[in-house]
Scaffold this motif. Structure first.
Motif, PDB file in Angstrom:
ATOM      1  N   PRO A  97       5.242 -11.648 -64.295  1.00 24.11           N
ATOM      2  CA  PRO A  97       4.715 -12.214 -65.139  1.00 24.11           C
ATOM      3  C   PRO A  97       4.574 -13.782 -65.089  1.00 24.11           C
ATOM      4  O   PRO A  97       5.612 -14.295 -64.919  1.00 24.11           O
ATOM      5  N   ASN A  98       3.553 -14.583 -65.461  1.00 24.11           N
ATOM      6  CA  ASN A  98       3.341 -15.889 -65.723  1.00 24.11           C
ATOM      7  C   ASN A  98       3.821 -16.601 -64.399  1.00 24.11           C
ATOM      8  O   ASN A  98       4.655 -17.483 -64.417  1.00 24.11           O
ATOM      9  N   GLY A 155       3.509 -18.718 -61.273  1.00 28.35           N
ATOM     10  CA  GLY A 155       2.437 -19.754 -60.674  1.00 28.35           C
ATOM     11  C   GLY A 155       2.278 -19.424 -59.005  1.00 28.35           C
ATOM     12  O   GLY A 155       3.228 -18.748 -58.410  1.00 28.35           O
ATOM     13  N   LYS A 194      11.747 -14.078 -62.323  1.00 27.43           N
ATOM     14  CA  LYS A 194      11.031 -15.338 -62.233  1.00 27.43           C
ATOM     15  C   LYS A 194      12.052 -16.556 -62.337  1.00 27.43           C
ATOM     16  O   LYS A 194      12.036 -17.377 -61.452  1.00 27.43           O
TER      17      LYS A 194
END
Length: 79
Positions: free
Chosen positions: A34-35, A37, A67
């Motif tokens: 998630p999230n 880039g 992440k």
């Protein structure tokens, strides 16, 4: 039991090939974070396709750590 080099060379048993993760599988795994880039994903993808060991390490981490770990890895390597 002692085996000579010549005896070992006579073996007809195939050597098992190492497991290799396809680039498509690596990309799919990175896209699930998630999230994450686009530029970070591409930097990480570039590293993961070159090192099966790095990808295995990534997959062992809980999703909530992936992440941050990848960002630290990218930062550490100056990418």
């Amino acid at each position: 039991m002692k085996t000579s080099f010549q005896d070992a060379m006579k073996s007809t048993e195939p050597i098992p090939l190492p497991q290799v993760t396809s680039p498509a599988e690596i990309l799919a795994a990175l896209e699930m974070i998630p999230n994450f880039g686009r530029s970070d994903l591409l930097r990480s993808y570039g590293k993961m396709i070159l090192s099966e060991r790095l990808f295995q390490a990534l997959m062992e981490l809980p999703m909530s750590f992936r992440k941050e770990w990848l960002l630290l890895l990218n930062e550490k390597n100056g990418s």
